[in-house]
Write an enzyme that holds these catalytic residues in place. Structure first.
Site, PDB file in Angstrom:
ATOM      1  N   LYS A  63      75.226  50.556  50.413  1.00  0.00           N
ATOM      2  CA  LYS A  63      74.990  49.294  51.120  1.00  0.00           C
ATOM      3  C   LYS A  63      73.515  48.883  51.087  1.00  0.00           C
ATOM      4  O   LYS A  63      73.196  47.711  51.204  1.00  0.00           O
ATOM      5  CB  LYS A  63      75.519  49.376  52.537  1.00  0.00           C
ATOM      6  CG  LYS A  63      77.047  49.387  52.510  1.00  0.00           C
ATOM      7  CD  LYS A  63      77.705  49.326  53.836  1.00  0.00           C
ATOM      8  CE  LYS A  63      79.215  49.267  53.665  1.00  0.00           C
ATOM      9  NZ  LYS A  63      79.756  50.518  53.049  1.00  0.00           N
TER      10      LYS A  63
HETATM   11  C1  LIG Z   1      81.049  50.617  52.507  1.00  0.00           C
HETATM   12  C2  LIG Z   1      81.343  51.811  51.666  1.00  0.00           C
HETATM   13  C3  LIG Z   1      82.434  51.831  50.768  1.00  0.00           C
HETATM   14  C4  LIG Z   1      83.402  50.678  50.628  1.00  0.00           C
HETATM   15  O1  LIG Z   1      82.825  49.570  50.014  1.00  0.00           O
HETATM   16  P1  LIG Z   1      83.510  48.116  50.109  1.00  0.00           P
HETATM   17  O2  LIG Z   1      82.538  47.188  49.503  1.00  0.00           O
HETATM   18  O3  LIG Z   1      83.727  47.874  51.585  1.00  0.00           O
HETATM   19  O4  LIG Z   1      84.796  48.190  49.367  1.00  0.00           O
HETATM   20  C5  LIG Z   1      82.619  52.970  49.985  1.00  0.00           C
HETATM   21  N1  LIG Z   1      81.811  54.048  50.111  1.00  0.00           N
HETATM   22  C6  LIG Z   1      80.768  54.061  50.968  1.00  0.00           C
HETATM   23  C7  LIG Z   1      79.928  55.287  51.060  1.00  0.00           C
HETATM   24  C8  LIG Z   1      80.489  52.954  51.776  1.00  0.00           C
HETATM   25  O5  LIG Z   1      79.453  52.981  52.634  1.00  0.00           O
END
Ligand SMILES: *Cc1c(COP(=O)(O)O)cnc(C)c1O
Length: 485
Positions: free
Chosen positions: A112
């Site tokens: 993120k």
């Molecule tokens: C947020 C997240 C996901 C999922 O990603 P999306 O964009 O919501 O599909 C997968 N793995 C980790 C470690 C995350 O923080």
């Protein structure tokens, strides 16, 4: 660039309004009116660019009209200077045709950061230019709050308040939030559960007078700018592996569908992306959709890959919009039905179009643990449980006739207990966080009480002060409301 809502009833907006609004007024999500395209020759010319230079090139068409290159490029450079790997999102070969793309070299060790590090800078820039401020409010169970805090720390136009359930996050998760001592960062340890935190945040957004007075906003996963920033690493990987002259496929550990939707967007911009494997844990609503064409809600089951524990993938609406030929009324109808009955389905032809690009695959907890152990044994890589769900899905996908890149969405040290239980090795924190456990913490413990939390936000919101000074001016108009971080 102009943006339209997936529900077809909200005003068409430019980039900076879409950035600040998040959700569209009609409840829809913003998407570009048309996909910018690069020709094969243009893609080829981008090979070998540094990550920030590539990022500027790829994203420039999306911010056109709001930011020029001279303004945008330094924001991009600043965002990726916060990563501790020169390649920002490096590729590692696991075996033959299987690759890992590591998205966890940012400040909070999860993917993120790639989008949020840019988003914080874009918010600050646009708000400052307009002479405005916002108060970002969010709830976290532990795994996503830190990325929002790192994105907003020290930003002149932003104050951020994040609620976490007191004593219910891991030590690492709490410390990644509470050791950020910037004056505009405010951590609340709530005497309650994560659901209580979420309910309080919702209640603050639903209190229109409070929301407007404090200019409440969110940096949630449906924000278009987050998708935009994620397109870049797909281009980075594809170009490294031979695009536009050789196709490539990706396998994405998926929750809210934001990450894999960015791959779909990269494909729409002209990159030869052959197949997108949507990897889910036991919360497999998406895997079931790509098998049957029906989206059917089920209760959320907690897993060792908690960032993928979702009931509804909000960003899927953006693909649905395309599957329904960009008919906002049809999207609204499907989602209204979903809300009232817990189910909607697409027609055979639409499912066929979705399956021409996407494959879903579900991995259970046992297989996730086995994959962590096997990946260490066979490739010498310690991976986190989310990444392991991706690797398991990639192995199940078999030979696709292209290189297949699995997205490593979190550093194993972010989930040390699950990794140690599966692999017998406790992953250590990278150098940038090695002193995390001795850093000073700051947080405020509050009761599970709306009035108490509102008073806390009020006392710390510089937007509220500014709002009081500007009462009666046009600046009082509300921003779009947000959801989870
Ligand atoms: C947020 C997240 C996901 C999922 O990603 P999306 O964009 O919501 O599909 C997968 N793995 C980790 C470690 C995350 O923080």
């Amino acid at each position: 660039m102009r943006y339209v809502s997936t529900r077809g009833q909200a005003p068409v907006l430019g980039f900076d309004d879409v950035l600040l609004a998040g959700l569209a007024r009609d409840g829809g999500l913003y998407v570009p009116e048309a996909w910018p395209q690069f020709s094969p020759a243009e893609w080829r010319a981008m090979r070998g660019l540094s990550y920030p230079d590539l990022a500027t090139r790829v994203m420039l068409p999306f911010v056109e009209g709001a930011l020029d290159e001279a303004t945008f490029a330094p924001l991009v450079r600043g965002a990726y200077a916060s990563f501790d790997h020169a390649a920002v999102t490096p590729l590692k070969q696991l075996d033959g045709g299987l690759w890992l793309m590591e998205l966890f070299h940012g400040p909070t060790l999860a993917f993120k950061d790639v989008a949020l590090q840019l988003l914080g800078r874009l918010f600050d820039h646009v708000l400052t230019r307009r002479g405005e401020r916002v108060t970002i409010v969010g709830a976290t169970s532990g795994d996503t709050g830190s990325a929002a805090i790192e994105a907003c720390r020290d930003r002149a136009a932003i104050d951020i308040v994040i609620l976490h359930p007191r004593g219910r996050t891991s030590d690492i998760q709490r410390r990644q939030m509470t050791t950020v001592l910037s004056p505009n960062v405010h951590n609340v340890a709530l005497e309650g559960t994560f659901d209580d935190c979420q309910d309080l945040v919702k209640a603050m957004f639903n209190d229109a007078a409070f929301r407007d007075a404090h200019r409440l906003s969110a940096v949630n996963s449906i924000n278009w700018a987050r998708i935009m920033a994620q397109i870049v690493y797909y281009a980075h990987a594809a170009l490294s592996l031979g695009a536009p002259d050789r196709p490539v496929s990706f396998c994405v550990p998926t929750g809210n569908f934001g990450n894999v939707y960015a791959a779909y967007a990269a494909r729409a911009m002209g990159l030869p992306i052959e197949r997108l494997v949507v990897a889910t844990n036991t919360n497999d609503i998406l895997a079931r959709f790509f098998a049957s064409g029906a989206m059917e809600a089920a209760p959320v089951v907690p897993t060792i890959s908690p960032s993928m524990d979702i009931q509804v993938s909000s960003n899927f609406e953006r693909v649905l919009f395309d599957l329904l030929d960009r008919d906002g009324a049809a999207v609204t109808e499907s989602l209204t039905r979903f809300r009232s009955t817990g189910r909607f389905a697409v027609a055979e032809a639409q499912l066929g179009r979705a399956r021409a690009i996407f494959t879903g695959h579900r991995t259970d907890e046992e297989m996730t643990r086995a994959t962590i152990a096997a990946t260490l044994q066979m490739a010498g890589e310690l991976v986190d449980p989310h990444t392991a769900v991706g690797i398991a899905a990639a192995r199940a996908a078999g030979a696709l006739g292209t290189p297949l890149v699995v997205l490593a969405t979190a550093h194993p040290a972010k989930f040390p207990d699950a990794v140690e239980a599966a692999a017998g090795i406790r992953p250590g924190l990278p150098a940038r966080l090695s002193d995390l456990h001795s850093r000073e913490e700051r947080m405020t413990v509050l009761p599970n009480d709306l009035a108490a939390v509102q008073a806390f936000v009020h006392a710390r919101s510089r937007a509220a002060l500014q709002g009081a000074a500007l009462q009666g001016s046009a600046l009082g108009a509300p921003l779009g409301m947000g959801g989870a971080a």
